[in-house]
Design a protein around this motif. Structure first.
Motif, PDB file in Angstrom:
ATOM      1  N   TYR A 147       0.842  -1.199   0.000  1.00 29.75           N
ATOM      2  CA  TYR A 147       0.000   0.000   0.000  1.00 29.75           C
ATOM      3  C   TYR A 147       0.874   1.243   0.000  1.00 29.75           C
ATOM      4  CZ  TYR A 147      -4.030  -2.940   0.710  1.00 29.75           C
ATOM      5  OH  TYR A 147      -5.002  -3.882   0.535  1.00 29.75           O
ATOM      6  N   ARG A 148       0.416   2.233  -0.721  1.00 30.94           N
ATOM      7  CA  ARG A 148       1.197   3.444  -0.969  1.00 30.94           C
ATOM      8  C   ARG A 148       0.665   4.631  -0.187  1.00 30.94           C
ATOM      9  NH1 ARG A 148      -0.355   7.613  -4.684  1.00 30.94           N
ATOM     10  NH2 ARG A 148       1.430   8.934  -5.296  1.00 30.94           N
ATOM     11  N   MET A 149       1.575   5.427   0.331  1.00 33.29           N
ATOM     12  CA  MET A 149       1.222   6.752   0.822  1.00 33.29           C
ATOM     13  C   MET A 149       1.695   7.756  -0.217  1.00 33.29           C
ATOM     14  SD  MET A 149       2.290   8.798   4.292  1.00 33.29           S
ATOM     15  CE  MET A 149       1.184   7.806   5.292  1.00 33.29           C
ATOM     16  N   GLY A 150       0.757   8.522  -0.763  1.00 30.77           N
ATOM     17  CA  GLY A 150       1.100   9.533  -1.747  1.00 30.77           C
ATOM     18  C   GLY A 150       1.086  10.910  -1.127  1.00 30.77           C
ATOM     19  N   TYR A 151       0.688  11.904  -1.924  1.00 34.62           N
ATOM     20  CA  TYR A 151       0.727  13.293  -1.479  1.00 34.62           C
ATOM     21  C   TYR A 151      -0.625  13.799  -0.990  1.00 34.62           C
ATOM     22  CZ  TYR A 151       5.348  13.378  -3.585  1.00 34.62           C
ATOM     23  OH  TYR A 151       6.659  13.122  -3.896  1.00 34.62           O
ATOM     24  N   GLY A 152      -1.632  12.957  -1.037  1.00 36.52           N
ATOM     25  CA  GLY A 152      -2.923  13.340  -0.479  1.00 36.52           C
ATOM     26  C   GLY A 152      -3.956  13.803  -1.481  1.00 36.52           C
ATOM     27  N   GLY A 153      -3.587  13.894  -2.758  1.00 38.27           N
ATOM     28  CA  GLY A 153      -4.543  14.385  -3.755  1.00 38.27           C
ATOM     29  C   GLY A 153      -5.466  13.328  -4.317  1.00 38.27           C
ATOM     30  N   GLY A 154      -5.059  12.061  -4.279  1.00 39.75           N
ATOM     31  CA  GLY A 154      -5.908  10.970  -4.750  1.00 39.75           C
ATOM     32  C   GLY A 154      -5.881  10.720  -6.249  1.00 39.75           C
ATOM     33  N   TYR A 155      -5.016  11.399  -6.991  1.00 42.16           N
ATOM     34  CA  TYR A 155      -4.996  11.254  -8.450  1.00 42.16           C
ATOM     35  C   TYR A 155      -4.639   9.827  -8.882  1.00 42.16           C
ATOM     36  CZ  TYR A 155      -5.331  16.332  -9.046  1.00 42.16           C
ATOM     37  OH  TYR A 155      -5.761  17.633  -9.037  1.00 42.16           O
TER      38      TYR A 155
END
Length: 201
Positions: A147-155
């Motif tokens: 599972y990934r943590m990204g930058y919060g934008g959900g793109y």
């Protein structure tokens, strides 16, 4: 006015349970990455990830590959693609993002320096829309389960949910391995590559 960005830290309009801890962890990991980015260890890690990624792509043999335009501290997939002349063997694609609806598509990229930006200010291109067989995904953090943590934008989450047949290869750093609450919309990556290992959950 703040707008969520597919590739820079974003703030959700409404906090979900556990999101505060996740936002704090994201800020911590980004600060840690900024401090580490200019070190000799970071340069060596880039080289090791490149070797791991090249091996994974040789196994997958995709006809098309989705890239991202790298931010400081991320693995530089553009330099990697150019250094290994990947465009000679497969179609390359860059994302184009719209602010409205946090929507994103991939467009065929010739490999020439981009002459335009998407609505979020990220270099992109004007090629025809393309759904890549393999997508390289930048990670702020990751779990051993993929599972990934990204930058919060959900793109990337939205795009991957709409294209379940695409092989998603996360690119992270070993220090980004964390335990965090998985949200309902999170989609496990097919593979996660760091300088230390290749995780295939």
């Amino acid at each position: 006015m703040h707008t969520e960005h597919p590739h820079t830290p974003g703030t959700a309009a409404a906090a979900a349970p556990g999101s505060h801890d996740r936002d704090e962890l994201r800020r911590h990991l980004l600060a840690q990455r900024r401090a580490w980015h200019e070190s000799p260890q970071a340069q060596a890690a880039q080289a090791r990830v490149a070797l791991q990624l090249l091996d994974v792509l040789r196994q997958l043999e995709p006809l098309s590959l989705g890239l991202y335009w790298p931010l400081p501290g991320e693995f530089d997939v553009v330099n990697f693609a150019q250094s290994h002349a990947l465009g000679n063997h497969m179609q390359l694609a860059l994302p184009y993002a719209w602010r409205a609806g946090a929507r994103m598509e991939f467009r065929h990229w010739s490999g020439q320096p981009p002459t335009m930006q998407d609505e979020c200010g990220i270099p992109s291109c004007e090629g025809p829309a393309l759904v890549p067989e393999v997508l390289l995904v930048p990670c702020v953090g990751h779990t051993r389960e993929g599972y990934r943590m990204g930058y919060g934008g959900g793109y990337f989450d939205r795009w991957l949910a709409a294209h379940p047949g695409v092989t998603a290869v996360g690119l992270s750093w070993a220090a980004g391995e964390q335990r965090f609450e998985v949200a309902p919309h999170d989609i496990a990556l097919t593979v996660v590559i760091t300088e230390a290992e290749v995780l295939a959950p």
